[in-house]
Design a protein around this motif. Structure first.
Motif, PDB file in Angstrom:
ATOM      1  N   SER B 155       0.832  -1.203   0.000  1.00 43.57           N
ATOM      2  CA  SER B 155       0.000   0.000   0.000  1.00 43.57           C
ATOM      3  C   SER B 155       0.869   1.256   0.000  1.00 43.57           C
ATOM      4  CB  SER B 155      -0.932   0.015   1.219  1.00 43.57           C
ATOM      5  OG  SER B 155      -0.176   0.031   2.409  1.00 43.57           O
ATOM      6  N   VAL B 156       0.279   2.335  -0.421  1.00 40.60           N
ATOM      7  CA  VAL B 156       0.895   3.658  -0.290  1.00 40.60           C
ATOM      8  C   VAL B 156      -0.181   4.591   0.255  1.00 40.60           C
ATOM      9  CG1 VAL B 156       2.562   3.379  -2.173  1.00 40.60           C
ATOM     10  CG2 VAL B 156       0.290   4.309  -2.659  1.00 40.60           C
ATOM     11  N   GLY B 157       0.262   5.619   0.976  1.00 40.34           N
ATOM     12  CA  GLY B 157      -0.768   6.499   1.512  1.00 40.34           C
ATOM     13  C   GLY B 157      -0.204   7.758   2.154  1.00 40.34           C
ATOM     14  N   LEU B 158      -1.096   8.456   2.791  1.00 35.11           N
ATOM     15  CA  LEU B 158      -0.752   9.702   3.469  1.00 35.11           C
ATOM     16  C   LEU B 158      -1.388   9.720   4.857  1.00 35.11           C
ATOM     17  CD1 LEU B 158      -1.508  12.454   0.763  1.00 35.11           C
ATOM     18  CD2 LEU B 158       0.756  11.792   1.603  1.00 35.11           C
ATOM     19  N   LEU B 159      -0.631  10.224   5.828  1.00 29.50           N
ATOM     20  CA  LEU B 159      -1.209  10.528   7.143  1.00 29.50           C
ATOM     21  C   LEU B 159      -1.254  12.055   7.261  1.00 29.50           C
ATOM     22  CD1 LEU B 159       0.650   7.972   9.446  1.00 29.50           C
ATOM     23  CD2 LEU B 159      -1.766   7.944   8.805  1.00 29.50           C
ATOM     24  N   ILE B 160      -2.442  12.579   7.420  1.00 32.83           N
ATOM     25  CA  ILE B 160      -2.612  14.031   7.456  1.00 32.83           C
ATOM     26  C   ILE B 160      -3.046  14.431   8.866  1.00 32.83           C
ATOM     27  CG2 ILE B 160      -3.862  15.978   6.451  1.00 32.83           C
ATOM     28  CD1 ILE B 160      -4.410  14.099   4.021  1.00 32.83           C
ATOM     29  N   PRO B 161      -2.199  15.166   9.567  1.00 33.31           N
ATOM     30  CA  PRO B 161      -2.554  15.504  10.951  1.00 33.31           C
ATOM     31  C   PRO B 161      -3.756  16.445  11.022  1.00 33.31           C
ATOM     32  CG  PRO B 161      -0.510  16.570  10.303  1.00 33.31           C
ATOM     33  CD  PRO B 161      -0.884  15.673   9.179  1.00 33.31           C
ATOM     34  N   VAL B 162      -4.612  16.170  11.983  1.00 41.09           N
ATOM     35  CA  VAL B 162      -5.801  17.011  12.193  1.00 41.09           C
ATOM     36  C   VAL B 162      -5.712  17.681  13.558  1.00 41.09           C
ATOM     37  CG1 VAL B 162      -8.312  17.006  12.430  1.00 41.09           C
ATOM     38  CG2 VAL B 162      -7.216  15.544  10.725  1.00 41.09           C
ATOM     39  N   SER B 163      -5.328  16.889  14.547  1.00 39.35           N
ATOM     40  CA  SER B 163      -5.116  17.456  15.885  1.00 39.35           C
ATOM     41  C   SER B 163      -3.994  16.657  16.534  1.00 39.35           C
ATOM     42  CB  SER B 163      -6.404  17.374  16.703  1.00 39.35           C
ATOM     43  OG  SER B 163      -6.714  16.025  16.976  1.00 39.35           O
ATOM     44  N   PHE B 164      -3.797  16.879  17.817  1.00 42.05           N
ATOM     45  CA  PHE B 164      -2.653  16.262  18.486  1.00 42.05           C
ATOM     46  C   PHE B 164      -2.674  14.740  18.377  1.00 42.05           C
ATOM     47  CE2 PHE B 164      -0.707  14.579  22.451  1.00 42.05           C
ATOM     48  CZ  PHE B 164       0.602  14.900  22.133  1.00 42.05           C
ATOM     49  N   GLN B 165      -3.816  14.143  18.509  1.00 39.07           N
ATOM     50  CA  GLN B 165      -3.872  12.685  18.482  1.00 39.07           C
ATOM     51  C   GLN B 165      -4.762  12.154  17.352  1.00 39.07           C
ATOM     52  OE1 GLN B 165      -4.855  11.157  22.420  1.00 39.07           O
ATOM     53  NE2 GLN B 165      -2.717  10.568  22.590  1.00 39.07           N
ATOM     54  N   THR B 166      -5.004  12.966  16.366  1.00 39.61           N
ATOM     55  CA  THR B 166      -5.914  12.535  15.296  1.00 39.61           C
ATOM     56  C   THR B 166      -5.307  12.852  13.936  1.00 39.61           C
ATOM     57  OG1 THR B 166      -7.697  13.207  16.761  1.00 39.61           O
ATOM     58  CG2 THR B 166      -8.302  12.641  14.507  1.00 39.61           C
ATOM     59  N   MET B 167      -5.403  11.895  13.042  1.00 36.75           N
ATOM     60  CA  MET B 167      -4.931  12.108  11.678  1.00 36.75           C
ATOM     61  C   MET B 167      -5.961  11.532  10.712  1.00 36.75           C
ATOM     62  SD  MET B 167      -0.904  11.039  11.989  1.00 36.75           S
ATOM     63  CE  MET B 167      -1.194   9.623  13.038  1.00 36.75           C
ATOM     64  N   VAL B 168      -5.896  12.031   9.499  1.00 38.29           N
ATOM     65  CA  VAL B 168      -6.649  11.397   8.416  1.00 38.29           C
ATOM     66  C   VAL B 168      -5.705  10.423   7.724  1.00 38.29           C
ATOM     67  CG1 VAL B 168      -7.767  11.763   6.178  1.00 38.29           C
ATOM     68  CG2 VAL B 168      -8.216  13.325   8.078  1.00 38.29           C
ATOM     69  N   ASP B 169      -6.200   9.217   7.497  1.00 41.84           N
ATOM     70  CA  ASP B 169      -5.391   8.171   6.882  1.00 41.84           C
ATOM     71  C   ASP B 169      -5.960   7.873   5.493  1.00 41.84           C
ATOM     72  OD1 ASP B 169      -4.207   5.751   6.114  1.00 41.84           O
ATOM     73  OD2 ASP B 169      -4.074   5.018   8.176  1.00 41.84           O
ATOM     74  N   LEU B 170      -5.204   8.199   4.474  1.00 36.83           N
ATOM     75  CA  LEU B 170      -5.622   7.916   3.096  1.00 36.83           C
ATOM     76  C   LEU B 170      -4.648   6.917   2.491  1.00 36.83           C
ATOM     77  CD1 LEU B 170      -6.288  11.549   1.776  1.00 36.83           C
ATOM     78  CD2 LEU B 170      -7.991   9.866   2.493  1.00 36.83           C
ATOM     79  N   SER B 171      -5.166   5.882   1.884  1.00 38.83           N
ATOM     80  CA  SER B 171      -4.233   4.917   1.296  1.00 38.83           C
ATOM     81  C   SER B 171      -4.855   4.222   0.098  1.00 38.83           C
ATOM     82  CB  SER B 171      -3.805   3.882   2.341  1.00 38.83           C
ATOM     83  OG  SER B 171      -4.903   3.086   2.728  1.00 38.83           O
ATOM     84  N   ALA B 172      -3.986   3.728  -0.749  1.00 37.73           N
ATOM     85  CA  ALA B 172      -4.381   2.857  -1.859  1.00 37.73           C
ATOM     86  C   ALA B 172      -3.681   1.524  -1.639  1.00 37.73           C
ATOM     87  CB  ALA B 172      -3.971   3.465  -3.188  1.00 37.73           C
ATOM     88  N   ARG B 173      -4.431   0.455  -1.776  1.00 40.71           N
ATOM     89  CA  ARG B 173      -3.856  -0.859  -1.469  1.00 40.71           C
ATOM     90  C   ARG B 173      -4.241  -1.856  -2.550  1.00 40.71           C
ATOM     91  NH1 ARG B 173      -6.138  -2.316   3.662  1.00 40.71           N
ATOM     92  NH2 ARG B 173      -4.474  -1.117   4.603  1.00 40.71           N
ATOM     93  N   MET B 174      -3.285  -2.703  -2.852  1.00 42.99           N
ATOM     94  CA  MET B 174      -3.570  -3.832  -3.748  1.00 42.99           C
ATOM     95  C   MET B 174      -3.562  -5.085  -2.888  1.00 42.99           C
ATOM     96  SD  MET B 174      -4.002  -5.257  -6.650  1.00 42.99           S
ATOM     97  CE  MET B 174      -3.985  -6.960  -7.158  1.00 42.99           C
ATOM     98  N   SER B 175      -4.674  -5.767  -2.821  1.00 46.92           N
ATOM     99  CA  SER B 175      -4.748  -7.006  -2.026  1.00 46.92           C
ATOM    100  C   SER B 175      -4.780  -8.192  -2.972  1.00 46.92           C
ATOM    101  CB  SER B 175      -6.006  -7.007  -1.153  1.00 46.92           C
ATOM    102  OG  SER B 175      -5.975  -5.920  -0.260  1.00 46.92           O
ATOM    103  N   TYR B 176      -3.941  -9.141  -2.690  1.00 47.81           N
ATOM    104  CA  TYR B 176      -3.901 -10.320  -3.561  1.00 47.81           C
ATOM    105  C   TYR B 176      -3.899 -11.577  -2.698  1.00 47.81           C
ATOM    106  CZ  TYR B 176      -2.449 -13.705  -7.050  1.00 47.81           C
ATOM    107  OH  TYR B 176      -2.412 -14.804  -7.873  1.00 47.81           O
ATOM    108  N   GLY B 177      -4.834 -12.446  -2.961  1.00 49.70           N
ATOM    109  CA  GLY B 177      -4.880 -13.747  -2.279  1.00 49.70           C
ATOM    110  C   GLY B 177      -4.490 -14.827  -3.268  1.00 49.70           C
ATOM    111  N   PHE B 178      -3.455 -15.578  -2.947  1.00 53.18           N
ATOM    112  CA  PHE B 178      -2.948 -16.593  -3.874  1.00 53.18           C
ATOM    113  C   PHE B 178      -4.024 -17.647  -4.148  1.00 53.18           C
ATOM    114  CE2 PHE B 178       0.836 -14.632  -2.137  1.00 53.18           C
ATOM    115  CZ  PHE B 178       1.621 -14.480  -3.273  1.00 53.18           C
TER     116      PHE B 178
END
Lengths: 212, 205
Positions: B155-178
């Motif tokens: 995955s790749v993503g961004l953590l964007i701080p909102v307050s002292f203990q809160t962030m927005v978590d945005l990510s793109a993920r490729m999930s693969y099950g064999f």
């Protein structure tokens, strides 16, 4: 906030808010529940068959069948089945005393009514607010119970090998097809023809080596 | 495979040492199937969520566990499904409703760039199990196939701080099950693969 408390809070939010909204309704109609089912015994020498015979009556099985199915479409169904078989190289034998056909084709119909019961709180509130204090005063604090009756019909076509022992087969029904669905909505002649044609379209192996 | 198992064990073990700093992300997940699996459910679904709990083990590295759920449902009209029924080779035609429920349970790690209080890009990788429950409904008949798959999810993503203990978590993920089990669609093996965009809120520090 501890990890355990945090995770509990998050899972609770998911269970209460997200999961119930996950299951879509596709807006299916009555016709979407109709199915055409076929099956055959692998190894059946369909190409060796030449002739078939078929009674000119659809056998009704079950007490409700006459009432629910009726006989309006019997002739159409039988003629469509025969036409499909002839298009695949089968020759119809009319007088089975004079000539023994390779396979017999039997057509049967069955229909049944089912009633399901379910409880509903919505109906209670709809009625309660919609009709004021009349029908449910004093207020009834419980669910209401409703029933839903639906009719399911099925047409079965069985192809029976007349020379079972000669061909070394053990199961006489070498091919079977059925159309089933809810007996509601728009049943029409084109609809029935389409469904019967589908029985044969999904049975490409059902071809003789040529009529004689 | 042995290296994968050892890596997972190291990740999990390391969380015991640095358990005092963590963050947890609750995410909404929008996912679209990929590969042959797409022929069974060909829709992008917003019916998904994820939970990712990470512990800091170094300034830029976190390890943790993630769980997720994604569901797809699609309708195909006038489709024929072939199957075996006793002595018969059978086929059933009608309107098919295809549904797949998939749970993800993985151990994973993130490398988070930048400094605290900044917008922090990250790359991540996770490995573990992906389940797939393929359901094919046609008329009143249902076919069901449940499988567990070994899976990986970069995955790749961004953590964007909102307050002292809160962030927005945005990510793109490729999930693969064999590949595992049988496909209820036209494929010789059943491997589950999907892309997901995950957006959520992160608590912790």
């Amino acid at each position: 906030m501890s990890v355990r408390r945090l995770i509990s809070l998050m899972i609770s939010a998911l269970v209460l808010g997200v999961i119930p909204s996950c299951f879509p309704s596709h807006g299916l109609s009555v016709e979407d529940y109709d199915t055409v089912l076929t099956g055959y015994i692998p190894g059946t020498p369909f190409a060796s068959y030449r002739t078939f015979a078929m009674p000119d009556t659809i056998i009704h099985v079950g007490d409700d069948t006459d009432k629910l199915l009726g006989r309006s479409y019997d002739a159409l169904m039988l003629s469509t089945i025969a036409r499909n078989l002839e298009a695949r190289g089968f020759r119809r034998v009319i007088d089975t005393l004079q000539e023994t056909p390779d396979v017999m084709v039997y057509v049967a119909g069955t229909a049944s009514s089912f009633t399901s019961y379910y409880s509903s709180w919505n109906d209670y509130w709809d009625d309660y607010w919609g009709w004021g204090w009349g029908p449910y005063y004093p207020p009834y604090w419980g669910p209401s119970y409703n029933s839903l009756t639906y009719n399911i019909g099925r047409i079965n076509i069985d192809m029976v090998d007349n020379g079972l022992a000669r061909r070394g087969l053990t199961n006489p029904i070498v091919w079977s097809g059925s159309m089933s669905g809810l007996l509601a909505g728009s049943i029409s002649r084109p609809y029935i023809t389409t469904k019967i044609n589908q029985l044969f379209e999904q049975s490409p192996y059902l071809v003789t080596g040529g009529a004689q | 495979m042995r290296a994968l198992i050892i890596a997972c064990m190291v990740l999990v073990a390391s969380t015991q040492v640095h358990a005092q700093r963590y963050f947890a992300s609750l995410m909404w997940s929008v996912a679209t199937p990929a590969g042959a699996f797409r022929s069974f459910v060909n829709e992008t679904s917003a019916s998904g969520f994820g939970l990712d709990v990470q512990w800091w083990v170094a300034d830029h590295i976190s390890v943790g566990v993630l769980g997720g759920y994604n569901m797809w449902s699609d309708v195909f009209r006038d489709r024929t499904h072939e199957f075996q029924s006793g002595a018969y080779d059978a086929a059933i035609n009608g309107t098919q409703v295809h549904t797949v429920n998939s749970f993800t349970i993985m151990a994973g790690s993130r490398y988070v760039f930048g400094r605290s209080r900044d917008v922090r890009p990250f790359v991540g990788v996770a490995a573990g199990a992906v389940t797939s429950n393929q359901v094919l409904d046609v008329g009143f008949v249902e076919f069901n196939e449940v499988n567990w798959h070994l899976g990986v999810a970069p995955s790749v993503g961004l953590l964007i701080p909102v307050s002292f203990q809160t962030m927005v978590d945005l990510s793109a993920r490729m999930s693969y099950g064999f590949p595992s089990g049988t496909a209820l669609y036209d494929a010789s093996t059943h491997a589950i693969a999907f892309w997901s965009i995950n957006a959520g809120i992160t608590f912790g520090n």
